[in-house]
Design an enzyme around this catalytic site. Structure first.
Site, PDB file in Angstrom:
ATOM      1  N   LYS A 182       0.906  -1.460  -0.038  1.00 13.83           N
ATOM      2  CA  LYS A 182      -0.152  -0.163   0.257  1.00 13.83           C
ATOM      3  C   LYS A 182       1.087   0.988   0.131  1.00 13.83           C
ATOM      4  O   LYS A 182       1.483   1.321   0.842  1.00 13.83           O
ATOM      5  CB  LYS A 182      -1.113  -0.265   1.686  1.00 13.83           C
ATOM      6  CG  LYS A 182      -1.229   1.003   1.709  1.00 13.83           C
ATOM      7  CD  LYS A 182      -2.184   2.286   0.965  1.00 13.83           C
ATOM      8  CE  LYS A 182      -2.739   3.307   1.496  1.00 13.83           C
ATOM      9  NZ  LYS A 182      -1.925   4.105   1.394  1.00 13.83           N
ATOM     10  N   GLU A 257       9.750   2.347  10.395  1.00 20.44           N
ATOM     11  CA  GLU A 257      10.773   3.344  10.191  1.00 20.44           C
ATOM     12  C   GLU A 257       9.775   4.570  10.730  1.00 20.44           C
ATOM     13  O   GLU A 257       8.789   4.777   9.610  1.00 20.44           O
ATOM     14  CB  GLU A 257      10.774   2.857   9.092  1.00 20.44           C
ATOM     15  CG  GLU A 257      12.307   1.537   8.441  1.00 20.44           C
ATOM     16  CD  GLU A 257      13.321   1.657   9.566  1.00 20.44           C
ATOM     17  OE1 GLU A 257      13.759   3.294   9.966  1.00 20.44           O
ATOM     18  OE2 GLU A 257      13.916   0.791   9.410  1.00 20.44           O
ATOM     19  N   CYS A 291      13.390  11.249   7.156  1.00 21.82           N
ATOM     20  CA  CYS A 291      13.004  11.323   8.033  1.00 21.82           C
ATOM     21  C   CYS A 291      14.733  11.358   9.027  1.00 21.82           C
ATOM     22  O   CYS A 291      14.534  11.031   9.789  1.00 21.82           O
ATOM     23  CB  CYS A 291      13.176   9.886   8.407  1.00 21.82           C
ATOM     24  SG  CYS A 291      13.154   8.402   7.891  1.00 21.82           S
ATOM     25  N   GLU A 388       9.195  17.370  14.696  1.00 21.53           N
ATOM     26  CA  GLU A 388       9.938  17.248  13.744  1.00 21.53           C
ATOM     27  C   GLU A 388       9.503  18.133  11.957  1.00 21.53           C
ATOM     28  O   GLU A 388       8.449  18.269  11.963  1.00 21.53           O
ATOM     29  CB  GLU A 388       9.939  16.096  12.830  1.00 21.53           C
ATOM     30  CG  GLU A 388      10.495  15.316  11.694  1.00 21.53           C
ATOM     31  CD  GLU A 388      10.489  13.786  11.186  1.00 21.53           C
ATOM     32  OE1 GLU A 388       9.342  13.083  11.767  1.00 21.53           O
ATOM     33  OE2 GLU A 388      10.786  12.554  10.739  1.00 21.53           O
TER      34      GLU A 388
HETATM   35  P1  ADP Z   1       3.072  10.368   5.840  1.00 20.21           P
HETATM   36  O1  ADP Z   1       2.098  11.092   4.699  1.00 20.21           O
HETATM   37  O2  ADP Z   1       4.410  11.240   6.234  1.00 20.21           O
HETATM   38  O3  ADP Z   1       4.388  10.115   4.893  1.00 20.21           O
HETATM   39  P2  ADP Z   1       1.751   8.928   7.068  1.00 20.21           P
HETATM   40  O4  ADP Z   1       2.509   8.349   7.908  1.00 20.21           O
HETATM   41  O5  ADP Z   1       0.860  10.347   7.198  1.00 20.21           O
HETATM   42  O6  ADP Z   1       3.127   9.841   6.963  1.00 20.21           O
HETATM   43  O7  ADP Z   1       1.612   7.857   5.852  1.00 20.21           O
HETATM   44  C1  ADP Z   1       2.850   6.487   5.603  1.00 20.21           C
HETATM   45  C2  ADP Z   1       2.131   5.322   4.778  1.00 20.21           C
HETATM   46  O8  ADP Z   1       0.854   5.242   5.939  1.00 20.21           O
HETATM   47  C3  ADP Z   1       0.929   6.534   3.655  1.00 20.21           C
HETATM   48  O9  ADP Z   1       1.106   5.127   2.650  1.00 20.21           O
HETATM   49  C4  ADP Z   1      -0.162   6.577   4.065  1.00 20.21           C
HETATM   50  O10 ADP Z   1      -1.147   6.206   3.051  1.00 20.21           O
HETATM   51  C5  ADP Z   1      -0.361   5.118   5.661  1.00 20.21           C
HETATM   52  N1  ADP Z   1      -1.452   6.086   5.860  1.00 20.21           N
HETATM   53  C6  ADP Z   1      -2.174   6.287   7.163  1.00 20.21           C
HETATM   54  N2  ADP Z   1      -2.858   6.110   7.360  1.00 20.21           N
HETATM   55  C7  ADP Z   1      -2.531   4.751   7.615  1.00 20.21           C
HETATM   56  C8  ADP Z   1      -3.884   3.410   8.567  1.00 20.21           C
HETATM   57  N3  ADP Z   1      -5.078   4.400   9.291  1.00 20.21           N
HETATM   58  N4  ADP Z   1      -3.391   2.027   8.310  1.00 20.21           N
HETATM   59  C9  ADP Z   1      -2.993   2.118   7.270  1.00 20.21           C
HETATM   60  N5  ADP Z   1      -1.563   2.977   6.700  1.00 20.21           N
HETATM   61  C10 ADP Z   1      -1.939   4.423   6.970  1.00 20.21           C
END
Ligand code: ADP
Length: 486
Positions: A182, A257, A291, A388
């Site tokens: 995903k 990570e 990061c 951050e």
């Molecule tokens: P950033 O967008 O700053 O990289 P996020 O943690 O928001 O950090 O997103 C990282 C990944 O996690 C993306 O692929 C995002 O779509 C996914 N993501 C965000 N929220 C969820 C969730 N509740 N469950 C699973 N995946 C998620």
């Protein structure tokens, strides 16, 4: 290398599940735009729980055969995948720049290191040896054997949408796991491109499945499935914590990570030019959206002013523009929320007596372009010390003594990367022991390499990616006792 710059073949506008390119059952899609100019690159499916269920089923079925495949077969597939990536490096880099914004030189580098991870794990899988333990009694033999852990879910971010996936696909596929991917919705094509290449290389259907769409729907389906045995995630600490909680019900193996708040220490005995060069790479690469970016720069009193003046001169040399243009060193930020966050942090520092030496504003190019910025007079009370930044802002704090700066550097819930510039060998060993960080760069601002274990301590994460340690999380270990041999 194929010199074609055309990335049309990597815009499938579909998801790859069980070897087929599919659209969302609902027909819904998500628009993908170029952050440099807002133009639409394409639409990807907005998938949810149903499609995620199909992807997990496909990965389960494929696991039965793939987990028992010859190591030689897996190594060959991974080597061909590496070669395919490098053959298409230019087109893949242009695609990455188009959807993510980073300069082409950085995008080419990201494709190359992603390919290198694939090759590394293709080599490393041959060295995952088991053990034969001397038995306490003569009628028994005790063994330790390693096996693929099962179906893996890989959730990836937008800042390194290609190489972060490589670090997960490489060990998973080498170990014999199958995968549901995903990617972040801002940069889905760099992940879907892996599907295009894997299809060309001939990975069996279902071994890798790539889904785009609602993070919450896809995420909760993955996390509630007892068939997904491992989740590997790169992203924010907030989402990581949520996934850790969700993993409890089916006791999944997890690799996380997460965020960082890297201290960058410049001691009086540092080579200042080297420190400036390291700070520039660590701080401004990918517009400060990594990061491991230097988040708090601590300069010792004796070199503070000289360091600030050299750093500001280096920042003045940076060139902003669309990443696809030659000589551009800084692309746009990923979105307006990212711009607003750095504005808030700068505003907070100015209110408390901080001083903007360079930049500080949205750039005249408009959109999400933001001026590379240097702020001095930063203190521990400002948000820069705890938040951050994830943007092109270098906050500089002044310090007097080693003990004081070590305490300040550790005063955070994060523990990802730390950078230290000093010529004193005794200090290097002291700080290696006293700084609570999983990644330590002494006299360098760039330390990531496929051979070494990347990963944070404290709330920055769990597990390692790369190095021989990078395979461990994808393997289930069995202790085998064979009795009655006397
Ligand atoms: P950033 O967008 O700053 O990289 P996020 O943690 O928001 O950090 O997103 C990282 C990944 O996690 C993306 O692929 C995002 O779509 C996914 N993501 C965000 N929220 C969820 C969730 N509740 N469950 C699973 N995946 C998620």
């Amino acid at each position: 290398m194929n010199t074609s710059t055309d990335f049309k073949k990597f815009l499938p506008n579909a998801n790859w599940i069980n070897g087929h390119w599919i659209t969302a059952e609902s027909g819904a899609s998500i628009e993908v735009t170029n952050p440099a100019d807002g133009t639409i690159i394409g639409q990807v499916p907005n998938c949810g729980a149903a499609e995620t269920g199909s992807a997990i089923d496909a990965a389960r079925q494929a696991f039965e055969k793939y987990s028992h495949s010859d190591i030689n077969t897996r190594v060959r597939l991974l080597r061909e995948l590496h070669d395919g990536l490098m053959d298409q490096q230019e087109a893949l880099a242009r695609l990455l720049t188009a959807e993510q914004g980073k300069p082409l030189a950085e995008a080419r580098g990201e494709i190359a290191i992603g390919a290198a991870y694939i090759l590394w794990f293709a080599e490393e899988i041959r060295r995952t040896k088991g053990e034969l333990i001397p038995s306490p009694t003569s009628d028994r033999r005790l063994m330790v054997t390693h096996h693929p852990v099962g179906v893996v879910a890989a959730i990836t971010p937008w800042n390194f949408p290609s190489s972060m996936l490589a670090r997960k696909l490489g060990p998973a596929l080498a170990a014999g796991c199958t995968v549901v991917v995903k990617p972040a919705s801002a940069t889905p094509y760099s992940a879907l491109a892996w599907g295009v290449l894997m299809e060309e290389v001939g990975f069996p259907p279902g071994v890798v499945n790539i889904l785009t769409g609602s993070a919450a729907a896809i995420g909760s389906t993955i996390m509630s499935s007892p068939h997904v045995r491992k989740v590997t995630f790169t992203g924010s600490t907030a989402v990581g914590k949520q996934l850790i909680r969700q993993s409890a019900d089916s006791v999944k193996k997890i690799s996380m990570e997460l965020g960082g708040n890297a201290p960058f220490l410049v001691f009086d005995d540092a080579d200042l030019d080297a420190a400036v060069e390291g700070a520039m790479i660590s701080k401004f690469r990918n517009m400060g959206q990594t990061c491991v970016c230097a988040n708090r720069i601590y300069a010792q009193a004796g070199v503070h002013d000289a360091f600030v003046s050299k750093l500001s001169a280096a920042i003045e040399q940076l060139t902003l523009g669309p990443g696809s243009e030659p000589d551009v060193t800084q692309g746009p930020m990923i979105d307006m929320a990212a711009v607003e966050k750095v504005e808030t942090l700068i505003g907070d520092a100015l209110q408390q007596g901080g001083k903007v030496v360079v930049g500080g504003q949205r750039h005249k190019l408009g959109g999400t372009f933001f001026e590379p910025t240097l702020v001095t007079g930063v203190t521990e009370r400002m948000q820069f010390a705890t938040e951050e930044i994830f943007g092109p802002v270098a906050p500089v704090l002044r310090f007097d003594h080693e003990e004081e700066v070590v305490a300040a550097a550790n005063r955070t819930e994060y523990g990802l990367a730390a950078y230290i510039y000093t010529q004193d060998m005794a200090r290097i060993f002291r700080l290696n022991e006293s700084l609570d960080y999983g990644l330590m760069g002494f006299n360098t601002g760039l330390i990531t390499t496929v051979e070494a274990p990347f990963g944070g301590l404290k709330e920055s994460g769990i597990g390692k990616e790369g190095g021989s340690q990078g395979l461990v999380d994808y393997l289930a270990t069995k202790y085998v006792c064979i009795a009655g041999l006397g």
